[in-house]
Design an enzyme around this catalytic site. Structure first.
Site, PDB file in Angstrom:
ATOM      1  N   SER A   6      75.099   0.399  58.291  1.00  0.00           N
ATOM      2  CA  SER A   6      74.756   0.487  56.872  1.00  0.00           C
ATOM      3  C   SER A   6      73.246   0.391  56.679  1.00  0.00           C
ATOM      4  CB  SER A   6      75.440  -0.629  56.088  1.00  0.00           C
ATOM      5  OG  SER A   6      74.838  -0.741  54.819  1.00  0.00           O
ATOM      6  N   HIS A  31      75.909   4.938  57.231  1.00  0.00           N
ATOM      7  CA  HIS A  31      76.574   4.540  55.987  1.00  0.00           C
ATOM      8  C   HIS A  31      75.506   4.252  54.931  1.00  0.00           C
ATOM      9  CE1 HIS A  31      80.030   2.697  53.832  1.00  0.00           C
ATOM     10  NE2 HIS A  31      79.164   1.788  53.415  1.00  0.00           N
ATOM     11  N   ASP A  33      74.805   2.977  51.174  1.00  0.00           N
ATOM     12  CA  ASP A  33      75.399   2.223  50.073  1.00  0.00           C
ATOM     13  C   ASP A  33      74.639   2.474  48.779  1.00  0.00           C
ATOM     14  OD1 ASP A  33      77.576   0.692  51.277  1.00  0.00           O
ATOM     15  OD2 ASP A  33      76.000  -0.277  52.462  1.00  0.00           O
ATOM     16  N   HIS A  64      78.656   5.913  50.426  1.00  0.00           N
ATOM     17  CA  HIS A  64      79.567   5.001  49.733  1.00  0.00           C
ATOM     18  C   HIS A  64      79.042   4.776  48.319  1.00  0.00           C
ATOM     19  CE1 HIS A  64      81.388   0.635  49.765  1.00  0.00           C
ATOM     20  NE2 HIS A  64      81.964   1.420  48.860  1.00  0.00           N
ATOM     21  N   MET A 135      87.520  -2.337  51.658  1.00  0.00           N
ATOM     22  CA  MET A 135      86.432  -3.318  51.531  1.00  0.00           C
ATOM     23  C   MET A 135      86.922  -4.672  52.028  1.00  0.00           C
ATOM     24  SD  MET A 135      83.616  -1.891  50.263  1.00  0.00           S
ATOM     25  CE  MET A 135      82.798  -3.462  50.460  1.00  0.00           C
ATOM     26  N   ASP A 174      84.666  -2.045  55.736  1.00  0.00           N
ATOM     27  CA  ASP A 174      83.276  -2.266  55.318  1.00  0.00           C
ATOM     28  C   ASP A 174      83.106  -3.683  54.792  1.00  0.00           C
ATOM     29  OD1 ASP A 174      80.685  -2.041  54.433  1.00  0.00           O
ATOM     30  OD2 ASP A 174      81.120  -0.606  52.831  1.00  0.00           O
ATOM     31  N   SER A 197      74.395  -6.216  58.489  1.00  0.00           N
ATOM     32  CA  SER A 197      73.637  -7.325  59.079  1.00  0.00           C
ATOM     33  C   SER A 197      73.976  -7.564  60.549  1.00  0.00           C
ATOM     34  CB  SER A 197      73.880  -8.599  58.263  1.00  0.00           C
ATOM     35  OG  SER A 197      75.261  -8.775  58.036  1.00  0.00           O
TER      36      SER A 197
HETATM   37  C1  DX5 Z   1      78.637  -3.971  50.602  1.00  0.00           C
HETATM   38  C2  DX5 Z   1      78.331  -2.667  51.289  1.00  0.00           C
HETATM   39  C3  DX5 Z   1      78.396  -2.772  52.753  1.00  0.00           C
HETATM   40  C4  DX5 Z   1      77.371  -3.708  53.355  1.00  0.00           C
HETATM   41  C5  DX5 Z   1      77.795  -4.074  54.751  1.00  0.00           C
HETATM   42  O1  DX5 Z   1      78.744  -3.762  49.242  1.00  0.00           O
HETATM   43  O2  DX5 Z   1      79.255  -1.684  50.868  1.00  0.00           O
HETATM   44  O3  DX5 Z   1      78.315  -1.490  53.355  1.00  0.00           O
HETATM   45  O4  DX5 Z   1      76.087  -3.149  53.378  1.00  0.00           O
HETATM   46  O5  DX5 Z   1      76.968  -5.094  55.224  1.00  0.00           O
HETATM   47  P1  DX5 Z   1      77.515  -6.232  56.201  1.00  0.00           P
HETATM   48  O6  DX5 Z   1      78.007  -5.550  57.430  1.00  0.00           O
HETATM   49  O7  DX5 Z   1      76.313  -7.082  56.427  1.00  0.00           O
HETATM   50  O8  DX5 Z   1      78.617  -6.939  55.471  1.00  0.00           O
HETATM   51 ZN    ZN Z   2      79.393   0.196  52.048  1.00  0.00          ZN
END
Ligand code: DX5
Ligand code: ZN
Length: 239
Positions: A6, A31, A33, A64, A135, A174, A197
């Site tokens: 992401s 990905h 966001d 996304h 999610m 995700d 992260s």
């Molecule tokens: C959250 C996003 C995710 C997020 C994932 O709203 O849709 O894609 O960036 O980050 P991690 O892997 O750190 O949870």
């Molecule tokens: Zn996402």
């Protein structure tokens, strides 16, 4: 398993370098966001950023959309370089129509469900989508804690899709994914893991990518391998 890092957790001051490093690490998906400060509390970026990245990247852009009424913006994201557009079931009154429109534009179509959203509508949406995004945190921020009820939900989504002639539809997870939970997610039916992260926070990226792949080496099913082999033929469509 396909890993889709992401962008939200990348270093925004050096995005071009980050994307080049991902490609060198054997990553194929990115990905992205998109948040509107309305559907989710956070605001991130939109088509102009995609367009800039698209110009120098061959990654598959998995976009996304965490935005209200996503149908208003499909063409803009397509034109900017999206390869897959994922909308939220909760953000669209007519998700079947929007998924159809995404495909008409030449993109792969995905539907995302928040942790509290039931999976039943997927039975009717399966014919019109290429991926379901489960999610495993509430959307809005990276770095949140993985919700363990997501394992059962992924399993239920996989079963529902298989029963609805959706054997080729990918399942993406995700939020809070990491090498420690990757095998259990793959066994539950996840084909694509998004990681923010837990990926960008652990360079170098080639070793981290390998750690995710190693974690799932003995996980998943033969059907999943076939599904991902088909998805491996998806190429960036906007070059
Ligand atoms: C959250 C996003 C995710 C997020 C994932 O709203 O849709 O894609 O960036 O980050 P991690 O892997 O750190 O949870
Ligand atoms: Zn996402």
């Amino acid at each position: 398993m396909i890993l889709s890092p992401s962008l939200l957790s990348a270093d925004f001051a050096r995005l071009g370098d980050e994307l080049a490093a991902l490609e060198r690490a054997g990553i194929r998906w990115l990905h992205l966001d998109v948040m509107d400060g309305c559907f989710v509390p956070n605001i991130t970026f939109g088509p102009p950023l995609l367009r800039s990245l698209r110009a120098s990247s061959r990654l598959f852009f998995d976009v996304h959309l965490m935005i209200e009424q996503p149908a208003r913006h499909l063409e803009a994201f397509r034109a900017a370089g999206a390869d897959m557009i994922v909308i939220h079931l909760e953000a669209d009154r007519h998700p079947q129509r929007t998924l159809t429109e995404i495909r008409r534009l030449g993109c792969k179509a995905g539907i995302a469900l928040n942790p509290g959203t039931d999976i039943a509508p997927l039975r009717w949406l399966a014919p019109d989508c290429d991926m379901v995004l489960v999610m495993s945190v509430n959307p809005g921020f990276s770095g949140q804690k993985f919700l363990p009820q997501s394992y059962a939900k992924v399993r239920a989504v996989r079963e529902l899709l298989d029963a609805a002639n959706g054997e080729s539809v990918l399942v993406q997870v995700d939020g809070g994914a990491c090498p420690e939970n990757a095998a259990a997610l793959a066994d539950a039916g996840a084909d694509v893991l998004v990681s923010g992260s837990a990926f960008f926070g652990h360079p170098p990226y080639d070793a981290r990518h390998a750690a995710f792949l190693e974690a799932v080496r003995h996980a998943g099913s033969a059907a999943g391998e076939n599904r991902r082999a088909l998805a491996a033929q998806w190429t960036p469509c906007n070059r």
